[in-house]
Design a protein around this motif. Structure first.
Motif, PDB file in Angstrom:
ATOM      1  N   ALA A 297       0.830  -1.196   0.000  1.00  0.00           N
ATOM      2  CA  ALA A 297       0.000   0.000   0.000  1.00  0.00           C
ATOM      3  C   ALA A 297       0.868   1.251   0.000  1.00  0.00           C
ATOM      4  N   ALA A 298       0.333   2.338  -0.535  1.00  0.00           N
ATOM      5  CA  ALA A 298       1.043   3.612  -0.545  1.00  0.00           C
ATOM      6  C   ALA A 298       1.176   4.144   0.884  1.00  0.00           C
ATOM      7  N   PRO A 299       2.188   4.984   1.163  1.00  0.00           N
ATOM      8  CA  PRO A 299       2.388   5.496   2.517  1.00  0.00           C
ATOM      9  C   PRO A 299       1.159   6.201   3.092  1.00  0.00           C
ATOM     10  N   SER A 300       0.504   7.040   2.272  1.00  0.00           N
ATOM     11  CA  SER A 300      -0.678   7.752   2.777  1.00  0.00           C
ATOM     12  C   SER A 300      -1.820   6.791   3.077  1.00  0.00           C
ATOM     13  N   THR A 301      -1.969   5.761   2.247  1.00  0.00           N
ATOM     14  CA  THR A 301      -3.013   4.766   2.473  1.00  0.00           C
ATOM     15  C   THR A 301      -2.727   3.953   3.729  1.00  0.00           C
ATOM     16  N   SER A 302      -1.458   3.609   3.932  1.00  0.00           N
ATOM     17  CA  SER A 302      -1.067   2.844   5.118  1.00  0.00           C
ATOM     18  C   SER A 302      -1.323   3.643   6.389  1.00  0.00           C
ATOM     19  N   THR A 303      -0.955   4.912   6.364  1.00  0.00           N
ATOM     20  CA  THR A 303      -1.164   5.766   7.535  1.00  0.00           C
ATOM     21  C   THR A 303      -2.644   5.946   7.816  1.00  0.00           C
ATOM     22  N   ALA A 304      -3.439   6.126   6.767  1.00  0.00           N
ATOM     23  CA  ALA A 304      -4.884   6.280   6.942  1.00  0.00           C
ATOM     24  C   ALA A 304      -5.490   5.042   7.584  1.00  0.00           C
ATOM     25  N   ALA A 305      -5.039   3.866   7.171  1.00  0.00           N
ATOM     26  CA  ALA A 305      -5.538   2.625   7.771  1.00  0.00           C
ATOM     27  C   ALA A 305      -5.127   2.523   9.227  1.00  0.00           C
ATOM     28  N   GLY A 306      -3.893   2.930   9.533  1.00  0.00           N
ATOM     29  CA  GLY A 306      -3.446   2.906  10.918  1.00  0.00           C
ATOM     30  C   GLY A 306      -4.227   3.846  11.799  1.00  0.00           C
ATOM     31  N   VAL A 307      -4.499   5.043  11.312  1.00  0.00           N
ATOM     32  CA  VAL A 307      -5.301   6.016  12.065  1.00  0.00           C
ATOM     33  C   VAL A 307      -6.706   5.476  12.299  1.00  0.00           C
ATOM     34  N   HIS A 308      -7.264   4.854  11.287  1.00  0.00           N
ATOM     35  CA  HIS A 308      -8.618   4.285  11.421  1.00  0.00           C
ATOM     36  C   HIS A 308      -8.674   3.253  12.543  1.00  0.00           C
TER      37      HIS A 308
END
Length: 348
Positions: A297-308
């Motif tokens: 996954a892209a970095p922004s997508t990975s971070t968004a999933a982690g925040v979720h």
């Protein structure tokens, strides 16, 4: 009075990101500390000049062992919990289990020491406060509230910068409305507490906090900034409804001799809970993001999933807190009778 005090407790961490964002947009990060230094010196001078003792003092034996144990206990736990997120990335200065184990062992020794000393009213931190059921319930809820506050304050700037690409000044401005709301609400909530008691404020307040955290679980890579501001402001409203009533209920339910110890416990719980909330949110976010990155996954997508996932955990904890809020009572109703006060203050 507690409403006015809550302005500082609630607003200071809320407007911190805004002030920091303004500074970082025009200067090096070191200027955050240079600009705070004269304010700290001014506070020290004004306190030395104007702060006066208004209570009757008496001699209390200073227990050096308790002081040392408390430093290792609370310092170790806060440092350890704060390092969990770094450890997940492999950047912790020391293995995270070391300060946590040291802090836990020191905390056990500290508690045993206080139980021994409070028999002669010589405890550094008198734990008989927890014999008051309203105090214990309020402390538990304050822990949940502070964990939610500091956990979300850590995650939202990370999300806004790494996922949505906002600069530091924009991040601060996004979080500013929530801080203003909390400050404006505090004295009003204090007056409402006097009129209606804590139950009518705390229960809907914790429910609003939980609802806002559930709303934050909808944040993704394309979430409108207006929605983020609205949800954060809602969270601030819920925290504003909860903080003042809980602090007042906790202290108001204690016998007068235990007021200083109750106040110290509340401050300690706020610090430890804030560190624990930060550790929980950041660890969940980091672990999830790392797992997503390994899947391509892209970095922004990975971070968004982690925040979720992190906010999902926070929402579940806050929802449990809403159930506990049903047991909060007004100090006048929960105040101790003479017999109950003697029971709380009994040596054994």
């Amino acid at each position: 009075m507690m409403g006015v005090v809550s302005i500082v407790i609630a607003v200071a961490p809320a407007i911190g990101p805004t002030v920091s964002g303004v500074i970082l947009s025009v200067a090096d990060w070191r200027w955050i500390f240079w600009l705070v230094l004269p304010i700290s010196i001014l506070a020290l001078v004004l306190g030395a000049i104007f702060l006066r003792n208004v209570t009757k003092t008496h001699f209390v034996k200073f227990d050096v062992l308790s002081t040392v144990l408390s430093a290792f206990a609370f310092g170790g736990l806060i440092f350890g919990l704060s390092s969990v997120g770094e450890a997940a990335l492999g950047h912790a200065p020391v293995p995270v289990w070391i300060p946590i184990v040291v802090g836990t062992v020191a905390l056990i020794a500290f508690v045993l020491r206080q139980l021994q000393l409070q028999r002669t009213d010589a405890a550094l931190l008198d734990l008989r406060t927890f014999r008051s059921r309203p105090f214990s319930i309020a402390v538990a809820l304050i822990a949940i509230v502070m964990a939610s506050l500091f956990g979300s304050l850590i995650l939202l700037p990370i999300y806004l910068q790494q996922v949505l690409g906002l600069n530091t000044l924009a991040v601060g401005l996004v979080l500013l409305p929530g801080g203003i709301l909390m400050g404006a609400m505090a004295p009003l909530v204090g007056s409402a507490f006097d009129r209606y008691g804590p139950t009518t404020l705390v229960i809907p307040g914790v429910m609003i906090v939980a609802g806002a955290l559930w709303g934050m679980t909808t944040f993704g890579a394309a979430t409108p900034v207006a929605w983020i501001i609205a949800v954060h402001a809602t969270l601030s409203i819920g925290l504003g409804l909860v903080l003042t009533p809980l602090l007042t209920s906790a202290l108001g339910s204690l016998p007068q001799p235990l007021y200083p110890h109750g106040s110290a416990i509340l401050r300690t719980v706020q610090q430890v809970a804030g560190a624990a909330g930060t550790a929980l949110f950041v660890t969940v976010m980091t672990v999830t993001a790392a797992a997503q990155s390994e899947l391509g996954a892209a970095p922004s997508t990975s971070t968004a999933a982690g925040v979720h996932n992190a906010l999902l955990i926070g929402a579940l904890v806050a929802t449990l807190g809403a159930l506990l809020a049903c047991f909060v009572r007004k100090p006048a109703d929960a105040s101790l009778s003479d017999q109950e006060s003697r029971t709380v203050l009994a040596p054994h």
